[in-house]
Design an enzyme around this catalytic site. Structure first.
Site, mmCIF file in Angstrom:
data_model
loop_
_atom_site.group_PDB
_atom_site.id
_atom_site.type_symbol
_atom_site.label_atom_id
_atom_site.label_comp_id
_atom_site.label_asym_id
_atom_site.label_seq_id
_atom_site.Cartn_x
_atom_site.Cartn_y
_atom_site.Cartn_z
ATOM 1 N N GLY A 13 0.820 -1.214 0.000
ATOM 2 C CA GLY A 13 0.000 0.000 0.000
ATOM 3 C C GLY A 13 0.849 1.257 0.000
ATOM 4 O O GLY A 13 0.555 2.222 0.706
ATOM 5 N N ALA A 14 1.920 1.250 -0.807
ATOM 6 C CA ALA A 14 2.933 2.312 -0.693
ATOM 7 C C ALA A 14 2.921 3.318 -1.823
ATOM 8 O O ALA A 14 3.880 4.076 -1.975
ATOM 9 C CB ALA A 14 4.315 1.683 -0.575
ATOM 10 N N ARG A 16 0.970 5.806 -1.905
ATOM 11 C CA ARG A 16 0.528 7.082 -1.336
ATOM 12 C C ARG A 16 0.701 7.031 0.179
ATOM 13 O O ARG A 16 1.012 5.994 0.758
ATOM 14 C CB ARG A 16 -0.947 7.349 -1.673
ATOM 15 C CG ARG A 16 -1.874 6.177 -1.338
ATOM 16 C CD ARG A 16 -3.334 6.566 -1.311
ATOM 17 N NE ARG A 16 -3.878 6.893 -2.607
ATOM 18 C CZ ARG A 16 -4.377 6.022 -3.485
ATOM 19 N NH1 ARG A 16 -4.358 4.727 -3.207
ATOM 20 N NH2 ARG A 16 -4.888 6.423 -4.628
ATOM 21 N N VAL A 63 -3.529 -7.255 -1.327
ATOM 22 C CA VAL A 63 -3.140 -7.977 -0.107
ATOM 23 C C VAL A 63 -4.202 -8.963 0.357
ATOM 24 O O VAL A 63 -3.926 -9.831 1.193
ATOM 25 C CB VAL A 63 -2.797 -7.006 1.052
ATOM 26 C CG1 VAL A 63 -1.621 -6.105 0.686
ATOM 27 C CG2 VAL A 63 -4.012 -6.173 1.477
ATOM 28 N N SER A 142 -2.717 0.942 14.458
ATOM 29 C CA SER A 142 -3.254 2.258 14.793
ATOM 30 C C SER A 142 -3.430 2.320 16.297
ATOM 31 O O SER A 142 -3.591 1.272 16.950
ATOM 32 C CB SER A 142 -4.609 2.469 14.099
ATOM 33 O OG SER A 142 -5.278 3.604 14.623
ATOM 34 N N TYR A 155 -13.060 -1.280 12.049
ATOM 35 C CA TYR A 155 -11.652 -0.884 11.928
ATOM 36 C C TYR A 155 -10.910 -1.125 13.231
ATOM 37 O O TYR A 155 -9.807 -1.682 13.244
ATOM 38 C CB TYR A 155 -11.587 0.587 11.533
ATOM 39 C CG TYR A 155 -10.197 1.163 11.375
ATOM 40 C CD1 TYR A 155 -9.466 0.944 10.211
ATOM 41 C CD2 TYR A 155 -9.632 1.955 12.378
ATOM 42 C CE1 TYR A 155 -8.200 1.483 10.053
ATOM 43 C CE2 TYR A 155 -8.362 2.491 12.235
ATOM 44 C CZ TYR A 155 -7.656 2.264 11.070
ATOM 45 O OH TYR A 155 -6.390 2.809 10.914
ATOM 46 N N ALA A 158 -10.255 -4.803 13.707
ATOM 47 C CA ALA A 158 -9.152 -5.288 12.877
ATOM 48 C C ALA A 158 -7.810 -4.858 13.452
ATOM 49 O O ALA A 158 -6.855 -5.644 13.507
ATOM 50 C CB ALA A 158 -9.311 -4.782 11.449
ATOM 51 N N LYS A 159 -7.721 -3.597 13.896
ATOM 52 C CA LYS A 159 -6.446 -3.093 14.412
ATOM 53 C C LYS A 159 -6.118 -3.690 15.776
ATOM 54 O O LYS A 159 -4.943 -3.917 16.097
ATOM 55 C CB LYS A 159 -6.476 -1.560 14.470
ATOM 56 C CG LYS A 159 -6.564 -0.896 13.099
ATOM 57 C CD LYS A 159 -5.403 -1.299 12.190
ATOM 58 C CE LYS A 159 -5.434 -0.555 10.864
ATOM 59 N NZ LYS A 159 -4.300 -0.925 9.988
#
Length: 289
Positions: A13-14, A16, A63, A142, A155, A158-159
């Site tokens: 995911g690189a 941006r 991914v 996160s 979210y 998941a984190k």
């Protein structure tokens, strides 16, 4: 020993945001960087710019697709002379809003990118690292993986998972000479927070700040890394509070409604992309706005 110069580092995911800033920082330190992204056009553009800083290459990557991830890592190893020194699992999406408003597609996108993608990357990268008795995996989670935040229910789940699996995995593979770290940013000035309001108490940090923390973690490996470091203790203290105390703290920090009350127009483009972040996009992917 320099853990960055001359090393082959793959970043998901690189094209941006945090991933791109990390690629810049590591190239400046003398690394060979291989980026993966599902937005092929943006990935190619990013590689062209990164190439001015050092040896950079990039390949399409979804991914959530194990075969796609395996192919990406194989190509990264080829570019690195047959091995991969570091994998940075950075790819992530953040659909927000009331839990009952989340579609099945949104929920699957969040879980498959943010958690399943990390698990897949770890499983695919570790065998070679263990065989060589060296390597480092950095998972980008996160601070939401420590602090429950309304409007981020899936979210956060998941984190939480990424934080937990990273710590357990770090202890499991340590005897094999491999490091696993989890980096926990707060609000970061990327598209993930588009349309949301500044809480006042928690100012967004820049992607370059996260990149610097990642480089520092490679220099001196440790399991848990928060940016800035002091926020980890605030987050851990929040976990010890009862419901009333936790909700009081969230209110003081402005976390009680920041992801429930936001500008849907400004966020619309990003939400559309985040809620369907599966598969490689061959043509230009629309930017939010």
């Amino acid at each position: 020993m320099d853990n960055i110069r001359g090393k082959t580092i793959a970043i998901t995911g690189a094209a941006r945001g945090i991933g791109y800033a990390t690629a810049e920082a590591l190239l400046k330190r003398g690394a060979r960087v291989v980026i993966g992204d599902r937005d092929v056009a943006l990935q190619e553009s990013s590689v062209a710019k990164l190439g001015n800083l050092g040896p950079a290459s990039g390949y399409p990557l979804d991914v959530t697709d194990r075969e796609s991830f395996a192919t990406f890592l194989d190509k990264a190893r080829t570019d690195g002379g047959g091995h991969l020194d570091v994998l940075i699992n950075n790819a992530g999406v953040m659909p927000i809003g009331p839990f009952l408003d989340q579609s099945e597609q949104s929920i699957r996108s969040s879980i498959e990118v943010n958690l399943y993608g990390v698990i897949t990357g770890c499983q695919l990268a570790l065998p070679d690292m263990i065989a060589r008795r060296r390597g480092h995996i950095i998972n980008i989670a996160s601070l939401s993986g420590l602090i429950p935040v309304p409007g981020q229910v899936v979210y956060v789940g998941a984190k939480f998972g990424v934080v937990g699996l990273s710590a357990a995995l770090a202890d499991e593979v340590a005897p094999h000479g491999v490091h696993v770290s989890v980096v926990m940013p707060p609000f970061t000035r990327t598209e993930l927070i588009s349309g949301t309001k500044d809480t006042g108490a928690l100012k967004p940090v820049e992607p370059a700040d996260i990149a610097a923390a990642i480089a520092k973690t490679l220099d001196k490996p440790k399991t848990h890394v928060s940016v800035p470091p002091a926020l980890r203790f605030t987050a851990q203290a929040a976990q010890m509070l009862g419901p009333r105390g936790r909700r009081w703290l969230n209110g003081k920090l402005g976390l009680d409604n920041v992801f429930l009350e936001f500008d849907t127009t400004k966020r619309q483009g990003y939400e559309q992309r985040a809620q369907s972040a599966l598969g490689v996009v061959e043509g230009p992917e629309k930017n939010p706005g």
